[in-house]
Write a protein that holds these residues in place. Structure first.
Motif, PDB file in Angstrom:
ATOM      1  N   SER A 214      72.795  52.605  73.444  1.00  0.00           N
ATOM      2  CA  SER A 214      73.163  53.175  74.740  1.00  0.00           C
ATOM      3  C   SER A 214      71.946  53.579  75.563  1.00  0.00           C
ATOM      4  CB  SER A 214      74.061  54.402  74.534  1.00  0.00           C
ATOM      5  OG  SER A 214      73.384  55.401  73.773  1.00  0.00           O
ATOM      6  N   SER A 215      70.757  53.312  75.047  1.00  0.00           N
ATOM      7  CA  SER A 215      69.533  53.693  75.742  1.00  0.00           C
ATOM      8  C   SER A 215      69.197  52.666  76.819  1.00  0.00           C
ATOM      9  CB  SER A 215      68.372  53.782  74.751  1.00  0.00           C
ATOM     10  OG  SER A 215      67.950  52.479  74.369  1.00  0.00           O
ATOM     11  N   PRO A 216      68.314  53.012  77.749  1.00  0.00           N
ATOM     12  CA  PRO A 216      67.891  52.058  78.783  1.00  0.00           C
ATOM     13  C   PRO A 216      66.794  51.102  78.327  1.00  0.00           C
ATOM     14  CG  PRO A 216      66.877  54.194  79.200  1.00  0.00           C
ATOM     15  CD  PRO A 216      67.794  54.380  78.016  1.00  0.00           C
ATOM     16  N   LEU A 217      66.529  51.053  77.026  1.00  0.00           N
ATOM     17  CA  LEU A 217      65.512  50.137  76.524  1.00  0.00           C
ATOM     18  C   LEU A 217      65.917  48.687  76.806  1.00  0.00           C
ATOM     19  CD1 LEU A 217      64.719  51.674  73.011  1.00  0.00           C
ATOM     20  CD2 LEU A 217      63.180  51.611  74.981  1.00  0.00           C
ATOM     21  N   PRO A 218      64.968  47.837  77.167  1.00  0.00           N
ATOM     22  CA  PRO A 218      65.277  46.409  77.382  1.00  0.00           C
ATOM     23  C   PRO A 218      65.838  45.774  76.113  1.00  0.00           C
ATOM     24  CG  PRO A 218      63.095  46.961  78.233  1.00  0.00           C
ATOM     25  CD  PRO A 218      63.561  48.143  77.437  1.00  0.00           C
ATOM     26  N   ALA A 219      66.698  44.787  76.284  1.00  0.00           N
ATOM     27  CA  ALA A 219      67.355  44.132  75.153  1.00  0.00           C
ATOM     28  C   ALA A 219      66.366  43.587  74.115  1.00  0.00           C
ATOM     29  CB  ALA A 219      68.277  43.020  75.652  1.00  0.00           C
ATOM     30  N   PRO A 220      65.240  42.966  74.517  1.00  0.00           N
ATOM     31  CA  PRO A 220      64.303  42.464  73.507  1.00  0.00           C
ATOM     32  C   PRO A 220      63.747  43.560  72.595  1.00  0.00           C
ATOM     33  CG  PRO A 220      63.856  41.428  75.620  1.00  0.00           C
ATOM     34  CD  PRO A 220      64.841  42.535  75.873  1.00  0.00           C
ATOM     35  N   ILE A 221      63.518  44.758  73.153  1.00  0.00           N
ATOM     36  CA  ILE A 221      63.014  45.863  72.327  1.00  0.00           C
ATOM     37  C   ILE A 221      64.105  46.355  71.387  1.00  0.00           C
ATOM     38  CG2 ILE A 221      62.130  48.226  72.358  1.00  0.00           C
ATOM     39  CD1 ILE A 221      60.650  47.603  74.893  1.00  0.00           C
ATOM     40  N   VAL A 222      65.353  46.418  71.869  1.00  0.00           N
ATOM     41  CA  VAL A 222      66.472  46.821  71.023  1.00  0.00           C
ATOM     42  C   VAL A 222      66.614  45.849  69.849  1.00  0.00           C
ATOM     43  CG1 VAL A 222      68.980  47.131  70.914  1.00  0.00           C
ATOM     44  CG2 VAL A 222      67.700  47.997  72.883  1.00  0.00           C
ATOM     45  N   LYS A 223      66.523  44.547  70.128  1.00  0.00           N
ATOM     46  CA  LYS A 223      66.624  43.542  69.066  1.00  0.00           C
ATOM     47  C   LYS A 223      65.446  43.658  68.096  1.00  0.00           C
ATOM     48  CE  LYS A 223      69.288  40.110  71.641  1.00  0.00           C
ATOM     49  NZ  LYS A 223      69.329  38.716  72.156  1.00  0.00           N
ATOM     50  N   LEU A 224      64.295  43.964  68.630  1.00  0.00           N
ATOM     51  CA  LEU A 224      63.107  44.126  67.785  1.00  0.00           C
ATOM     52  C   LEU A 224      63.284  45.309  66.842  1.00  0.00           C
ATOM     53  CD1 LEU A 224      60.271  43.140  67.126  1.00  0.00           C
ATOM     54  CD2 LEU A 224      59.422  44.435  69.092  1.00  0.00           C
ATOM     55  N   ILE A 225      63.801  46.419  67.350  1.00  0.00           N
ATOM     56  CA  ILE A 225      64.044  47.587  66.500  1.00  0.00           C
ATOM     57  C   ILE A 225      65.139  47.279  65.482  1.00  0.00           C
ATOM     58  CG2 ILE A 225      64.781  50.005  66.462  1.00  0.00           C
ATOM     59  CD1 ILE A 225      63.523  50.350  69.215  1.00  0.00           C
ATOM     60  N   ALA A 226      66.135  46.492  65.883  1.00  0.00           N
ATOM     61  CA  ALA A 226      67.197  46.102  64.949  1.00  0.00           C
ATOM     62  C   ALA A 226      66.618  45.311  63.778  1.00  0.00           C
ATOM     63  CB  ALA A 226      68.259  45.277  65.673  1.00  0.00           C
ATOM     64  N   ALA A 227      65.742  44.332  64.078  1.00  0.00           N
ATOM     65  CA  ALA A 227      65.106  43.551  63.013  1.00  0.00           C
ATOM     66  C   ALA A 227      64.271  44.456  62.118  1.00  0.00           C
ATOM     67  CB  ALA A 227      64.240  42.448  63.622  1.00  0.00           C
ATOM     68  N   LEU A 228      63.597  45.424  62.714  1.00  0.00           N
ATOM     69  CA  LEU A 228      62.765  46.364  61.958  1.00  0.00           C
ATOM     70  C   LEU A 228      63.597  47.194  60.992  1.00  0.00           C
ATOM     71  CD1 LEU A 228      60.167  48.006  61.389  1.00  0.00           C
ATOM     72  CD2 LEU A 228      60.746  49.390  63.398  1.00  0.00           C
ATOM     73  N   LYS A 229      64.710  47.764  61.475  1.00  0.00           N
ATOM     74  CA  LYS A 229      65.531  48.611  60.613  1.00  0.00           C
ATOM     75  C   LYS A 229      66.150  47.789  59.479  1.00  0.00           C
ATOM     76  CE  LYS A 229      65.403  52.206  61.218  1.00  0.00           C
ATOM     77  NZ  LYS A 229      64.290  53.175  61.031  1.00  0.00           N
ATOM     78  N   CYS A 230      66.527  46.544  59.769  1.00  0.00           N
ATOM     79  CA  CYS A 230      67.051  45.674  58.715  1.00  0.00           C
ATOM     80  C   CYS A 230      65.974  45.416  57.661  1.00  0.00           C
ATOM     81  CB  CYS A 230      67.526  44.351  59.303  1.00  0.00           C
ATOM     82  SG  CYS A 230      69.028  44.480  60.304  1.00  0.00           S
ATOM     83  N   ALA A 231      64.746  45.200  58.115  1.00  0.00           N
ATOM     84  CA  ALA A 231      63.642  44.963  57.184  1.00  0.00           C
ATOM     85  C   ALA A 231      63.372  46.199  56.332  1.00  0.00           C
ATOM     86  CB  ALA A 231      62.394  44.562  57.956  1.00  0.00           C
ATOM     87  N   GLU A 232      63.356  47.353  56.956  1.00  0.00           N
ATOM     88  CA  GLU A 232      63.151  48.594  56.199  1.00  0.00           C
ATOM     89  C   GLU A 232      64.235  48.765  55.147  1.00  0.00           C
ATOM     90  OE1 GLU A 232      61.363  52.237  58.328  1.00  0.00           O
ATOM     91  OE2 GLU A 232      62.674  51.314  59.810  1.00  0.00           O
ATOM     92  N   ASN A 233      65.470  48.452  55.532  1.00  0.00           N
ATOM     93  CA  ASN A 233      66.582  48.602  54.600  1.00  0.00           C
ATOM     94  C   ASN A 233      66.448  47.629  53.428  1.00  0.00           C
ATOM     95  OD1 ASN A 233      69.173  49.906  54.018  1.00  0.00           O
ATOM     96  ND2 ASN A 233      70.054  47.869  54.334  1.00  0.00           N
TER      97      ASN A 233
END
Length: 281
Positions: A214-233
């Protein structure tokens, strides 16, 4: 979502954030001037320790090179100045944080490299259309603030232990109970001061937040953070056989951000765990 304008640098003492190494300043100056990549390679060659570390990393099984490189000039030609510059940032940061710490820095950096590889694999496998160098860099630098906190606060290990058992509270909120700042802010300040791209600075700053979607972050950054959290998990599952403490909090926004079903995501997590199992803890 954390607003960078709310960061108060006056809260930190002198020397808390490591100064930017001169070699990085020189590299970035050449890059900004669109200098010939051979000129950049020749500059790096004047620092044998740094160039050797970069070449060793590129030639390691952890990195995604299909051929070995023999010298820094070949590395810059094959990878491009931008990717090599980020590896120089990584090893310069490691060197600047050598010395006493309340955590094992060797294990910390080894985990960062696993997360970097995992982040790259998630981005490519899920076709998130995020630049490859951003995927790898996000993994390397996402928690760099932890290394700085551990060097400056002897009691920080206790804060980390508490955060690891707080499923409903982000680590950043636990840290703020003890300090007037947290590691994401510290990492952002370092990354911005040292000249990492704003995309990576935002990943460092925002990756522990639960309101990413729900943040105003651009979609590419949101996807990048998503990939990061999946990797951490995936790294957490592979090393400790349990997911991130707050995985469910992130999963709720990761699925819509990636357009992925939970079944498909779990399949990719298993693939990444298998890939990372070839590297010792």
């Amino acid at each position: 979502m954390i607003n960078p304008r709310d960061i108060n640098q006056q809260q930190l003492g002198s020397g808390f954030i490591p100064p930017k190494p001169e070699i990085l300043l020189q590299i970035q100056t050449l890059t900004n001037q669109s200098a010939d990549i051979i000129e950049i390679a020749d500059l790096l060659a004047r620092d044998p320790g740094l160039s050797s570390a970069v070449i060793t990393h590129i030639n390691s099984a952890m990195f995604f090179m299909r051929r070995k490189v023999s010298d820094i000039r070949q590395a810059v030609i094959l990878l491009g100045a931008s990717r090599v510059e980020r590896l120089c940032f990584y090893y310069s940061l490691r060197k600047s944080l050598e010395g006493d710490s309340c955590i094992s820095m060797e294990r910390f950096w080894a985990t960062a490299e696993k997360v970097a590889r995992g982040c790259y694999l998630f981005g490519k496998t899920l076709d998130l259309k995020v630049p490859e160098e951003d995927l790898y860099s996000a993994g390397l630098f996402h928690d760099c603030g932890i290394a700085i906190m551990a060097r400056n606060h002897a009691s920080y290990i206790d804060v980390l232990n508490e955060a690891n058992h707080s499923a409903d509270t982000p680590i950043t909120e636990v840290e703020k109970r003890y300090y007037s700042y947290h590691h994401s802010i510290i990492g952002y300040m370092l990354a911005e001061h040292w000249g990492l791209p704003e995309t990576i600075c935002q990943v460092i700053l925002q990756n522990h937040e639960y309101d990413i979607q729900s943040s105003p972050l651009p979609a590419p950054i949101v996807k990048l953070i998503a990939a990061l959290k999946c990797a951490e998990n995936a790294v957490e599952l592979g090393q400790r056989n349990h997911p991130l403490t707050d995985w469910d909090k992130h999963l709720s926004w990761i699925l819509p951000a990636t357009g992925c079903t939970e079944t498909r995501l779990n399949q990719v997590i298993d693939l990444v765990i298998e890939d990372l199992s070839q590297f010792s803890d």
